[in-house]
Scaffold this motif. Sequence first.
Motif, mmCIF file in Angstrom:
data_model
loop_
_atom_site.group_PDB
_atom_site.id
_atom_site.type_symbol
_atom_site.label_atom_id
_atom_site.label_comp_id
_atom_site.label_asym_id
_atom_site.label_seq_id
_atom_site.Cartn_x
_atom_site.Cartn_y
_atom_site.Cartn_z
ATOM 1 N N UNK A 1 26.435 11.138 -77.172
ATOM 2 C CA UNK A 1 25.877 12.019 -77.908
ATOM 3 C C UNK A 1 24.553 11.456 -78.632
ATOM 4 N N UNK A 2 24.572 10.309 -79.250
ATOM 5 C CA UNK A 2 23.375 9.908 -79.978
ATOM 6 C C UNK A 2 22.434 9.643 -78.894
ATOM 7 N N UNK A 3 22.744 9.162 -77.752
ATOM 8 C CA UNK A 3 21.598 8.846 -76.725
ATOM 9 C C UNK A 3 20.790 10.298 -76.608
ATOM 10 N N UNK A 4 21.715 11.352 -76.279
ATOM 11 C CA UNK A 4 21.248 12.688 -76.002
ATOM 12 C C UNK A 4 20.315 13.436 -77.007
ATOM 13 N N UNK A 5 20.734 12.757 -78.267
ATOM 14 C CA UNK A 5 19.871 13.114 -79.436
ATOM 15 C C UNK A 5 18.441 12.458 -79.521
ATOM 16 N N UNK A 6 18.610 10.817 -79.216
ATOM 17 C CA UNK A 6 17.330 10.239 -79.194
ATOM 18 C C UNK A 6 16.342 10.600 -78.214
ATOM 19 N N UNK A 7 16.760 10.976 -76.868
ATOM 20 C CA UNK A 7 16.022 11.128 -75.842
ATOM 21 C C UNK A 7 15.071 12.130 -75.841
ATOM 22 N N UNK A 8 15.318 13.012 -77.024
ATOM 23 C CA UNK A 8 14.309 14.149 -77.095
ATOM 24 C C UNK A 8 12.847 13.683 -77.474
ATOM 25 N N UNK A 9 12.908 12.592 -78.016
ATOM 26 C CA UNK A 9 11.550 12.055 -78.237
ATOM 27 C C UNK A 9 10.659 11.708 -77.100
ATOM 28 N N UNK B 1 11.873 -0.342 -70.971
ATOM 29 C CA UNK B 1 11.890 -0.662 -72.618
ATOM 30 C C UNK B 1 13.496 -1.456 -72.965
ATOM 31 N N UNK B 2 13.458 -2.377 -73.587
ATOM 32 C CA UNK B 2 14.735 -2.934 -73.746
ATOM 33 C C UNK B 2 14.645 -3.697 -75.423
ATOM 34 N N UNK B 3 15.853 -3.712 -75.910
ATOM 35 C CA UNK B 3 15.997 -4.323 -77.307
ATOM 36 C C UNK B 3 17.270 -4.888 -77.360
ATOM 37 N N UNK B 4 17.569 -5.671 -78.290
ATOM 38 C CA UNK B 4 18.868 -6.379 -78.695
ATOM 39 C C UNK B 4 19.073 -6.417 -79.995
ATOM 40 N N UNK B 5 20.639 -6.311 -80.420
ATOM 41 C CA UNK B 5 20.940 -6.245 -81.815
ATOM 42 C C UNK B 5 22.402 -6.547 -81.756
ATOM 43 N N UNK B 6 22.925 -6.893 -82.836
ATOM 44 C CA UNK B 6 24.333 -6.698 -82.762
ATOM 45 C C UNK B 6 25.050 -5.820 -82.841
ATOM 46 N N UNK B 7 24.340 -4.430 -82.967
ATOM 47 C CA UNK B 7 24.870 -3.130 -83.302
ATOM 48 C C UNK B 7 24.175 -2.229 -81.971
ATOM 49 N N UNK B 8 24.868 -1.841 -81.039
ATOM 50 C CA UNK B 8 24.331 -1.192 -79.869
ATOM 51 C C UNK B 8 23.644 -0.027 -80.293
ATOM 52 N N UNK B 9 23.856 0.700 -81.490
ATOM 53 C CA UNK B 9 23.054 1.855 -82.029
ATOM 54 C C UNK B 9 21.716 1.430 -82.588
ATOM 55 N N UNK B 10 21.792 0.481 -83.255
ATOM 56 C CA UNK B 10 20.288 -0.198 -83.562
ATOM 57 C C UNK B 10 19.657 -0.614 -82.429
ATOM 58 N N UNK B 11 20.091 -1.339 -81.254
ATOM 59 C CA UNK B 11 19.449 -1.581 -80.378
ATOM 60 C C UNK B 11 18.950 -0.535 -79.561
ATOM 61 N N UNK B 12 19.602 0.515 -79.541
ATOM 62 C CA UNK B 12 19.136 1.889 -78.894
ATOM 63 C C UNK B 12 17.934 2.443 -79.489
ATOM 64 N N UNK B 13 17.903 2.605 -80.834
ATOM 65 C CA UNK B 13 16.906 3.026 -81.824
ATOM 66 C C UNK B 13 15.705 2.054 -81.434
ATOM 67 N N UNK B 14 15.877 0.895 -81.367
ATOM 68 C CA UNK B 14 14.581 -0.107 -81.154
ATOM 69 C C UNK B 14 13.995 0.110 -79.741
ATOM 70 N N UNK B 15 14.893 0.252 -78.744
ATOM 71 C CA UNK B 15 14.363 0.578 -77.446
ATOM 72 C C UNK B 15 13.737 2.015 -77.289
ATOM 73 N N UNK B 16 14.253 2.988 -77.755
ATOM 74 C CA UNK B 16 13.635 4.343 -77.761
ATOM 75 C C UNK B 16 12.226 4.111 -78.658
ATOM 76 N N UNK B 17 12.323 3.387 -79.827
ATOM 77 C CA UNK B 17 10.940 3.243 -80.118
ATOM 78 C C UNK B 17 10.024 2.732 -79.424
ATOM 79 N N UNK B 18 10.301 1.586 -78.744
ATOM 80 C CA UNK B 18 9.235 0.792 -77.804
ATOM 81 C C UNK B 18 9.071 1.868 -76.542
#
Length: 218
Positions: A18-26, A69-86
């Motif tokens: 669900x979070x992925x679907x929300x984030x990819x709108x950008x 684009x890719x990003x790494x973090x201890x939390x996959x939700x944070x990593x998703x945010x970083x990858x979407x930003x990139x």
Amino acid sequence: METSIVGVGVGITDRFRSVVEEKIARIQTLASRAQRLDVKVTHRVYRNGRVPDETVELTLVGKGPVVRAEATDGDKFVALDLAVDKMSEQLRRAKEKRVDGRHHPRGAHFEKGSGALEGIDVLPASADVLHAVATGSVPIQNDEEEAYSPVVIRTKSFDAEWMTVEEAVDRMELVGHDFFLFVDVRTDHPSVVYRRKGWDYGVIALSTQAPPAEALAS
């Protein structure tokens, strides 16, 4: 836009989808021609006491070059945010570059009249670099190895692509890297285009020629 989500060493929950679907709108706003977004989540556990982490890789496929684009973090939700930003930043820069290029051409471009490359430095590779590439003397640690090393070099293999320097510069901007490896369609030389300060670019080319694309396809 079709979305594919896979997990390696980690389960994909409905909440994450669900979070992925929300984030990819950008991303959809910046890439209206995109057809598919592949999301890969990889959970890594280390034997040297290092805290496990999650890597989120995004691959955007559409009518044009593939954008990653890719990003790494201890939390996959944070990593998703970083990858979407990139990825959003890469798409935004590429869009601005196309618009600006139509009005004020800059960076690498080919002068048809003189046959010269303008706005780009063509530099030969040093003897040390050629020797290191030829002998494989650069130490490499594969992803499967868990032994500690202060430097980890990830290896990836891709099919050779023939293109112009200008196309290589555009592809480099889309993938968000500081360099891009390709085969120069004008010379058949394996080459690397790289980013310098500002909007300047450089090219390093090997003197040896790659086999024609037709020979590789047969």
